[in-house]
Design a protein around this motif. Structure first.
Motif, PDB file in Angstrom:
ATOM      1  N   LYS A 112       0.841  -1.203   0.000  1.00  0.00           N
ATOM      2  CA  LYS A 112       0.000   0.000   0.000  1.00  0.00           C
ATOM      3  C   LYS A 112       0.874   1.252   0.000  1.00  0.00           C
ATOM      4  O   LYS A 112       0.479   2.296  -0.481  1.00  0.00           O
ATOM      5  CB  LYS A 112      -0.905   0.023   1.235  1.00  0.00           C
ATOM      6  N   HIS A 113       2.041   1.126   0.620  1.00  0.00           N
ATOM      7  CA  HIS A 113       2.985   2.246   0.638  1.00  0.00           C
ATOM      8  C   HIS A 113       4.195   1.830  -0.183  1.00  0.00           C
ATOM      9  O   HIS A 113       5.116   1.210   0.324  1.00  0.00           O
ATOM     10  CB  HIS A 113       3.427   2.588   2.065  1.00  0.00           C
ATOM     11  N   ASN A 114       4.149   2.151  -1.460  1.00  0.00           N
ATOM     12  CA  ASN A 114       5.227   1.700  -2.335  1.00  0.00           C
ATOM     13  C   ASN A 114       6.308   2.764  -2.501  1.00  0.00           C
ATOM     14  O   ASN A 114       6.016   3.953  -2.530  1.00  0.00           O
ATOM     15  CB  ASN A 114       4.654   1.337  -3.704  1.00  0.00           C
ATOM     16  N   TYR A 115       7.529   2.275  -2.580  1.00  0.00           N
ATOM     17  CA  TYR A 115       8.665   3.164  -2.783  1.00  0.00           C
ATOM     18  C   TYR A 115       9.509   2.642  -3.938  1.00  0.00           C
ATOM     19  O   TYR A 115       9.475   1.458  -4.258  1.00  0.00           O
ATOM     20  CB  TYR A 115       9.539   3.230  -1.523  1.00  0.00           C
ATOM     21  N   LEU A 116      10.272   3.526  -4.549  1.00  0.00           N
ATOM     22  CA  LEU A 116      11.217   3.134  -5.587  1.00  0.00           C
ATOM     23  C   LEU A 116      12.598   3.627  -5.183  1.00  0.00           C
ATOM     24  O   LEU A 116      12.717   4.530  -4.371  1.00  0.00           O
ATOM     25  CB  LEU A 116      10.884   3.776  -6.928  1.00  0.00           C
ATOM     26  N   THR A 117      13.609   3.023  -5.743  1.00  0.00           N
ATOM     27  CA  THR A 117      14.962   3.524  -5.552  1.00  0.00           C
ATOM     28  C   THR A 117      15.527   3.874  -6.920  1.00  0.00           C
ATOM     29  O   THR A 117      15.346   3.125  -7.875  1.00  0.00           O
ATOM     30  CB  THR A 117      15.841   2.464  -4.871  1.00  0.00           C
ATOM     31  N   SER A 142      11.955  16.455  -4.940  1.00  0.00           N
ATOM     32  CA  SER A 142      12.006  16.649  -6.385  1.00  0.00           C
ATOM     33  C   SER A 142      10.989  15.700  -6.992  1.00  0.00           C
ATOM     34  O   SER A 142      10.746  14.621  -6.471  1.00  0.00           O
ATOM     35  CB  SER A 142      13.382  16.286  -6.948  1.00  0.00           C
ATOM     36  N   GLY A 143      10.418  16.105  -8.110  1.00  0.00           N
ATOM     37  CA  GLY A 143       9.479  15.223  -8.787  1.00  0.00           C
ATOM     38  C   GLY A 143      10.211  14.201  -9.637  1.00  0.00           C
ATOM     39  O   GLY A 143      11.326  14.439 -10.097  1.00  0.00           O
ATOM     40  N   VAL A 144       9.597  13.046  -9.817  1.00  0.00           N
ATOM     41  CA  VAL A 144      10.191  12.025 -10.684  1.00  0.00           C
ATOM     42  C   VAL A 144       9.158  11.668 -11.755  1.00  0.00           C
ATOM     43  O   VAL A 144       8.006  11.353 -11.435  1.00  0.00           O
ATOM     44  CB  VAL A 144      10.586  10.764  -9.888  1.00  0.00           C
ATOM     45  N   VAL A 145       9.573  11.763 -13.008  1.00  0.00           N
ATOM     46  CA  VAL A 145       8.663  11.423 -14.105  1.00  0.00           C
ATOM     47  C   VAL A 145       9.337  10.424 -15.028  1.00  0.00           C
ATOM     48  O   VAL A 145      10.556  10.264 -15.006  1.00  0.00           O
ATOM     49  CB  VAL A 145       8.260  12.674 -14.933  1.00  0.00           C
ATOM     50  N   CYS A 146       8.536   9.706 -15.808  1.00  0.00           N
ATOM     51  CA  CYS A 146       9.092   8.848 -16.832  1.00  0.00           C
ATOM     52  C   CYS A 146       8.484   9.300 -18.160  1.00  0.00           C
ATOM     53  O   CYS A 146       7.586  10.135 -18.170  1.00  0.00           O
ATOM     54  CB  CYS A 146       8.798   7.381 -16.531  1.00  0.00           C
ATOM     55  N   VAL A 165      10.765  12.401  -4.727  1.00  0.00           N
ATOM     56  CA  VAL A 165      11.932  11.971  -3.963  1.00  0.00           C
ATOM     57  C   VAL A 165      11.706  12.250  -2.479  1.00  0.00           C
ATOM     58  O   VAL A 165      11.301  13.345  -2.106  1.00  0.00           O
ATOM     59  CB  VAL A 165      13.204  12.707  -4.451  1.00  0.00           C
ATOM     60  N   SER A 166      11.952  11.229  -1.634  1.00  0.00           N
ATOM     61  CA  SER A 166      11.774  11.454  -0.201  1.00  0.00           C
ATOM     62  C   SER A 166      13.099  11.588   0.517  1.00  0.00           C
ATOM     63  O   SER A 166      13.250  12.408   1.398  1.00  0.00           O
ATOM     64  CB  SER A 166      10.964  10.326   0.421  1.00  0.00           C
ATOM     65  N   LYS A 167      14.062  10.770   0.141  1.00  0.00           N
ATOM     66  CA  LYS A 167      15.356  10.820   0.811  1.00  0.00           C
ATOM     67  C   LYS A 167      16.443  10.673  -0.236  1.00  0.00           C
ATOM     68  O   LYS A 167      16.265   9.930  -1.212  1.00  0.00           O
ATOM     69  CB  LYS A 167      15.504   9.667   1.815  1.00  0.00           C
ATOM     70  N   SER A 221       6.406   6.415  -4.426  1.00  0.00           N
ATOM     71  CA  SER A 221       5.716   6.142  -5.683  1.00  0.00           C
ATOM     72  C   SER A 221       4.338   6.790  -5.683  1.00  0.00           C
ATOM     73  O   SER A 221       3.760   7.050  -4.627  1.00  0.00           O
ATOM     74  CB  SER A 221       5.608   4.635  -5.838  1.00  0.00           C
ATOM     75  N   VAL A 222       3.813   7.072  -6.855  1.00  0.00           N
ATOM     76  CA  VAL A 222       2.412   7.504  -6.954  1.00  0.00           C
ATOM     77  C   VAL A 222       1.524   6.428  -6.333  1.00  0.00           C
ATOM     78  O   VAL A 222       0.474   6.712  -5.756  1.00  0.00           O
ATOM     79  CB  VAL A 222       2.041   7.756  -8.440  1.00  0.00           C
ATOM     80  N   LEU A 223       1.976   5.187  -6.410  1.00  0.00           N
ATOM     81  CA  LEU A 223       1.246   4.075  -5.812  1.00  0.00           C
ATOM     82  C   LEU A 223       1.533   3.979  -4.322  1.00  0.00           C
ATOM     83  O   LEU A 223       1.953   2.955  -3.812  1.00  0.00           O
ATOM     84  CB  LEU A 223       1.626   2.757  -6.498  1.00  0.00           C
ATOM     85  N   ASN A 224       1.322   5.102  -3.617  1.00  0.00           N
ATOM     86  CA  ASN A 224       1.490   5.118  -2.178  1.00  0.00           C
ATOM     87  C   ASN A 224       0.287   5.858  -1.633  1.00  0.00           C
ATOM     88  O   ASN A 224       0.042   7.009  -2.021  1.00  0.00           O
ATOM     89  CB  ASN A 224       2.801   5.842  -1.831  1.00  0.00           C
TER      90      ASN A 224
END
Lengths: 274, 169
Positions: A119-124, A137-141, A149-151, A161-164
């Protein structure tokens, strides 16, 4: 006893055959099980020496192919040498222009870890402070938004992720500029909810949803998705809009991190207002 | 008799070395692995005591095994064809039977006879070897394909080597 011996002699061919086959099978099974039976393997010093001699000859015969392999590896390594590359920050250097001043700076990067099952998704991502990435900062593809960006560490960054389900993104309807906030409901990775769009707004299925540019994170006009269905909630003032996300979170690799160069200026202004 | 022991011992050593040093290093697409060393078992004299047949087959098998890290596999398949050999020879026997003191060479009963006999020995050996190596029927057809290709290659080598030695004689 005499009979037994006579029997053994009579069937010695078959019995010896069975015996030798059992020995072979036992050897085969035990050899795979116990790797310490060195004396029966090519790791045995006598066998090893002989094998290495043979190997020496065959190595010589394969010199040409080995040389080619080494050449290819060398050229690959040379291509990877740092002097062949311009730093990513320099490629997307900040331009100074007297008419337009650049507000957003794009840093290319790559996703190295992507969770979509929680439910709380993150990316690296593989860019960090050294590359100019700062938190928020925003992240786009290429197909749409990815997250925020969180950290950041020196070389890597963690992206919400938007999926959070905790992330809200300021979004608007492209055709009439009404804006609301986009939030994932934690169910289907292809859909998110757009809230705070009042009832009097004219909606149609298929309307494009883009970023509003009202937050300091994403510039205006970045694609988020399209309206897949909407509903009037009884007793409420706002639509319940389901948005089909344009980003396929199952399949993203290359991303851009967006730095807002005027963030401090805007923040200073808004804090002075208070 | 002494002469036969000597010549077969030399053949044992030569074939084992040839197998280990040269043929084991031939790897054509992972499918072709010729096992010429079974020529030793094929060429043992008709009157070889049956126990000696099995024991010598076991020893050449285990020798090849030790050098190719396949402990037990070559030994198993070699002992098997050594056990099958008397029956195979009997089924291929000419009307008048095998003459005493002869060896199953190409020139003793004709090339055609020799090819049929060694082809059967080779295919049995390859099938047993590759199925035991795979140790399952999961890859049934790829194993079968491997066994057939390898036995064809082995058979070609066997015939070539026989033709070469016959000319020399």
């Amino acid at each position: 006893m005499y009979k037994l011996i006579r029997l053994i002699i009579k069937y010695h061919f078959f019995l010896l055959f069975v015996f030798l086959e059992i020995v072979s099978i036992l050897l085969a099974v035990n050899f795979n099980k116990h790797h310490n039976t060195v004396y029966l393997s090519s790791a045995n010093s006598v066998v090893g020496t002989i094998n290495s001699k043979f190997n020496g000859i065959s190595t010589y015969l394969h010199l040409e192919t080995k040389n080619k392999e080494l050449l290819k590896q060398n050229s690959d390594l040379l291509n990877k040498s740092i002097s062949n590359y311009l730093s990513n920050i320099k490629v997307f250097d900040i331009k100074h222009d007297s008419i337009y001043s650049q507000q957003y700076n794009y840093i290319p990067g790559r996703i190295i870890q992507n969770y979509i099952y929680n439910k709380h998704n993150y990316l690296t991502i593989d860019k960090g402070i050294k590359n100019g990435v700062v938190p928020e900062s925003g992240v786009v593809c290429p197909r749409g938004i990815v997250g925020i960006v969180s950290k950041s560490s020196d070389n890597f960054s963690n992206v919400i992720s938007v999926l959070n389900i905790d992330l809200n993104i300021s979004a608007k309807i492209k055709k009439n500029n009404y804006f609301g906030s986009l939030n994932w409901d934690g169910e289907n990775i292809n859909f998110a909810k757009l809230k705070e769009i009042p009832f009097h707004v004219d909606l149609e299925i298929g309307d494009t949803i883009i970023t509003s540019g009202y937050s300091l994170i994403f510039p205006e006009n970045i694609l988020i998705g399209t309206i897949s269905s909407f509903d009037k909630v009884k007793g409420g003032d706002f639509y319940d809009i389901t948005v089909r996300l344009s980003t396929d979170f199952n399949n993203i690799n290359n991303i851009y991190i967006i730095n807002n160069l005027k963030k401090t200026e805007i923040l200073n202004l808004t804090t002075n207002n208070d | 008799m002494i002469n036969k022991i000597g010549s077969n011992t030399i053949r044992f050593i030569f074939l084992a070395i040839f197998q280990v040093a040269i043929l084991n290093n031939i790897d054509l697409g992972g499918y072709l692995s010729p096992f010429l060393y079974i020529l030793f078992i094929i060429l043992l004299p008709f009157e070889t005591p049956k126990w000696l047949l099995l024991v010598s087959a076991f020893f050449i098998g285990i020798t090849v095994d030790i050098f190719s890290n396949t402990i037990g596999l070559h030994a198993f398949s070699s002992v098997f064809i050594a056990y099958a050999r008397p029956s195979i020879l009997q089924s291929f026997a000419p009307h008048e039977g095998y003459s005493t003191g002869s060896t199953p060479l190409t020139n003793s009963y004709g090339l055609n006879w020799f090819i049929r006999y060694s082809a059967l020995m080779t295919i049995i050996h390859s099938l047993i070897f590759f199925y035991i190596e795979a140790f399952s029927f999961e890859f049934f057809f790829s194993t079968l394909w491997k066994a057939i290709l390898s036995s064809v290659f082995t058979l070609i080598l066997i015939i070539l080597s026989r033709l070469l030695t016959v000319k020399r004689q």
